[in-house]
Design an enzyme around this catalytic site. Structure first.
Site, PDB file in Angstrom:
ATOM      1  N   SER A 116       0.999  -1.209  -0.234  1.00 16.56           N
ATOM      2  CA  SER A 116      -0.061  -0.025  -0.039  1.00 16.56           C
ATOM      3  C   SER A 116       0.789   1.199   0.144  1.00 16.56           C
ATOM      4  O   SER A 116       0.363   2.378  -0.335  1.00 16.56           O
ATOM      5  CB  SER A 116      -0.698   0.200   1.182  1.00 16.56           C
ATOM      6  OG  SER A 116      -1.499  -1.210   1.480  1.00 16.56           O
ATOM      7  N   HIS A 137      -1.184  -2.798  -7.104  1.00 14.48           N
ATOM      8  CA  HIS A 137      -2.066  -2.533  -5.796  1.00 14.48           C
ATOM      9  C   HIS A 137      -3.493  -2.530  -6.139  1.00 14.48           C
ATOM     10  O   HIS A 137      -4.246  -1.758  -6.643  1.00 14.48           O
ATOM     11  CB  HIS A 137      -1.608  -0.905  -5.424  1.00 14.48           C
ATOM     12  CG  HIS A 137      -2.258  -0.509  -3.962  1.00 14.48           C
ATOM     13  ND1 HIS A 137      -2.409   0.691  -3.869  1.00 14.48           N
ATOM     14  CD2 HIS A 137      -2.462  -1.080  -3.198  1.00 14.48           C
ATOM     15  CE1 HIS A 137      -2.775   0.955  -2.539  1.00 14.48           C
ATOM     16  NE2 HIS A 137      -2.935  -0.395  -2.051  1.00 14.48           N
ATOM     17  N   GLU A 149      -3.643   0.143  -9.058  1.00 14.71           N
ATOM     18  CA  GLU A 149      -2.442   0.758  -9.437  1.00 14.71           C
ATOM     19  C   GLU A 149      -1.369   0.095  -9.762  1.00 14.71           C
ATOM     20  O   GLU A 149      -0.932  -0.777  -8.990  1.00 14.71           O
ATOM     21  CB  GLU A 149      -2.050   1.839  -8.331  1.00 14.71           C
ATOM     22  CG  GLU A 149      -3.067   2.920  -7.645  1.00 14.71           C
ATOM     23  CD  GLU A 149      -2.819   3.670  -6.271  1.00 14.71           C
ATOM     24  OE1 GLU A 149      -3.001   4.804  -6.474  1.00 14.71           O
ATOM     25  OE2 GLU A 149      -2.102   2.893  -5.595  1.00 14.71           O
ATOM     26  N   ASN A 187      -3.663   6.070  -1.691  1.00 16.01           N
ATOM     27  CA  ASN A 187      -3.188   6.080  -0.156  1.00 16.01           C
ATOM     28  C   ASN A 187      -2.796   7.430   0.217  1.00 16.01           C
ATOM     29  O   ASN A 187      -2.935   7.616   1.693  1.00 16.01           O
ATOM     30  CB  ASN A 187      -2.402   5.006   0.038  1.00 16.01           C
ATOM     31  CG  ASN A 187      -3.085   3.813   0.381  1.00 16.01           C
ATOM     32  OD1 ASN A 187      -4.110   3.802   1.234  1.00 16.01           O
ATOM     33  ND2 ASN A 187      -2.652   2.643   0.072  1.00 16.01           N
TER      34      ASN A 187
END
Ligand code: NAD
Length: 278
Positions: A116, A137, A149, A187
Site C-alpha cells: 500500500s 496495488h 494501481e 493512499n
C-alpha cells in the site's frame, strides 16, 4: 496464466477470486497452515455466493475449484507467471520473501507487490533482476473494486508494466499506471481521510458514529472508521507509519495515538471481531 499469490489474508483471498473468475490458475501460498485452510474455504464460499447471485455459472465455479491450489510451501509457486505478494506491510519481511522467490520462479516470471505504501525502488533493491519487479496495488475487496494501481519503480521495465496493465484489464479492472511516490496516489489522498477523522474524535469534536454517518451523508460509501475496520486497523496503521517515514516525518501524515491504542489492544477491525465500529 498461473498466478502465484503470497499471503492468504484479506487481500490475497480477493486477488485469488479475481484471478480465478478471469480463468487463471491460482496458487495461494501462506506461511500459516491455518491461514491456508481458512483461505480455501473463504474463497470457495465467496465463489459459491457468486453462483447464488447468478454472477458466476456452476461450470465456472467447478473450473475455479480445480484451478485453485493452496499451499504452505513456497516451492508451490515455481510455475507462476506472475507472483503477487500480499503479506505484512513490512520491508524486511517482504525483502526476505522476494529474495527466496527469485531463486524459485522462472526467469520470465514477474514479481509484484500489493504494497500500500512501501516504495517499489526499495522493495526491488534485493533482487538481481529488478526490471521484473512492479507494484500491483489492488483495493479491498480486491475481487470487487475496479481500480488497480500499476506502479513503475525506477528500474521496472516498460514490458513488465504493459503485461501487468493487460493482466489487470483481463481481470475486468481499471489499471492506472502510477509513479513510485510514497502512498502512490490513492493512499496518499486517503491518509488525510483517516488521520483527520481520528484527530476529530480525539479532540472530542465528534464521536466515531457521527463522523462515519456524516461522511456517508456526503456520498462516501463507507465512513473512515468503518473503512479502517474493513482494511484492518493494524494494516492501516502500518501504511500510515510507512508513508509518514517516507515523507521524512511530515506532520500532516503523523500516525494517530488512537489507532495505535486499538492495535495494541488487538482491536484490528472486522477480521479480529473488534475495532472502531465492530
Ligand atoms: P492480512 O494481515 O489480512 O494477511 C497477511 C497474510 O500474510 C497472513 O495470512 C499472514 O499469515 C501472511 N504472511 C505473513 N508473512 C508471510 C510470509 N513471509 N510468507 C507468506 N505469508 C505471510 O493482510 P492484508 O490486509 O491482506 O494486507 C496484505 C498486503 O496488502 C499489505 O502489504 C497491505 O498493505 C496491502 N493492502 C492491504 C489492503 C487492505 O485493505 N487490507 C488494501 C490494499 C493493499
Amino acid at each position: 496464466m498461473t498466478i502465484g499469490i503470497c499471503g492468504a489474508g484479506t487481500m490475497g483471498r480477493g486477488i485469488a477470486i479475481a484471478s480465478l473468475t478471469a480463468g487463471h490458475s491460482v496458487v495461494l501460498f501462506d506461511i500459516s497452515e491455518a491461514a491456508v485452510e481458512a483461505a480455501r474455504s473463504s474463497v470457495m464460499e465467496q465463489l459459491g455466493k457468486a453462483v447464488e447471485k447468478g454472477k458466476l455459472s456452476p461450470e465456472a465455479f467447478d473450473a475455479s475449484s480445480k484451478k485453485l491450489t493452496t499451499s504452505a510451501e513456497l516451492s508451490s509457486l515455481r510455475q507462476a507467471d506472475i507472483v503477487i505478494e500480499a503479506i505484512a506491510e513490512r520491508l524486511d519481511i517482504k525483502h526476505t520473501l522476494f529474495s527466496e522467490l527469485e531463486k524459485i520462479v522462472a526467469p520470465s516470471a514477474i514479481l509484484a507487490s500489493n504494497t500500500s505504501s512501501i516504495s517499489i525502488a526499495s522493495l526491488a533493491r534485493v533482487l538481481s533482476v529488478p526490471a521484473r519487479f512492479v507494484g500491483l496495488h489492488f483495493f479491498n475487496p480486491a475481487h470487487i473494486m475496479k481500480l488497480v494501481e500499476v506502479i513503475k519503480g525506477p528500474r521496472t521495465s516498460d514490458e513488465v508494466i504493459q503485461t501487468c496493465v493487460e493482466f489487470a484489464k483481463g481481470l475486468g479492472k481499471t489499471p492506472v499506471v502510477a509513479t513510485d511516490a510514497p502512498g502512490f496516489i490513492v493512499n496518499r489522498i486517503a491518509r488525510n481521510f483517516y488521520n483527520e477523522s481520528q484527530r476529530i474524535v480525539m479532540e472530542g469534536a465528534a464521536a466515531i458514529p457521527q463522523v462515519d454517518d456524516l461522511m456517508k451523508g456526503l456520498g462516501f460509501k463507507m465512513g473512515p472508521f468503518e473503512l479502517m475496520d474493513l482494511i484492518g486497523v493494524d494494516v492501516n496503521l502500518d501504511v500510515t507509519k510507512s508513508q509518514w517515514a517516507q515523507f521524512f516525518q511530515e506532520p500532516r501524515f503523523t500516525p494517530s495515538l488512537l489507532q495505535q491504542q486499538y492495535v495494541d489492544a488487538g482491536l484490528h477491525g472486522k477480521k479480529s471481531g473488534g475495532g472502531f465500529t465492530v
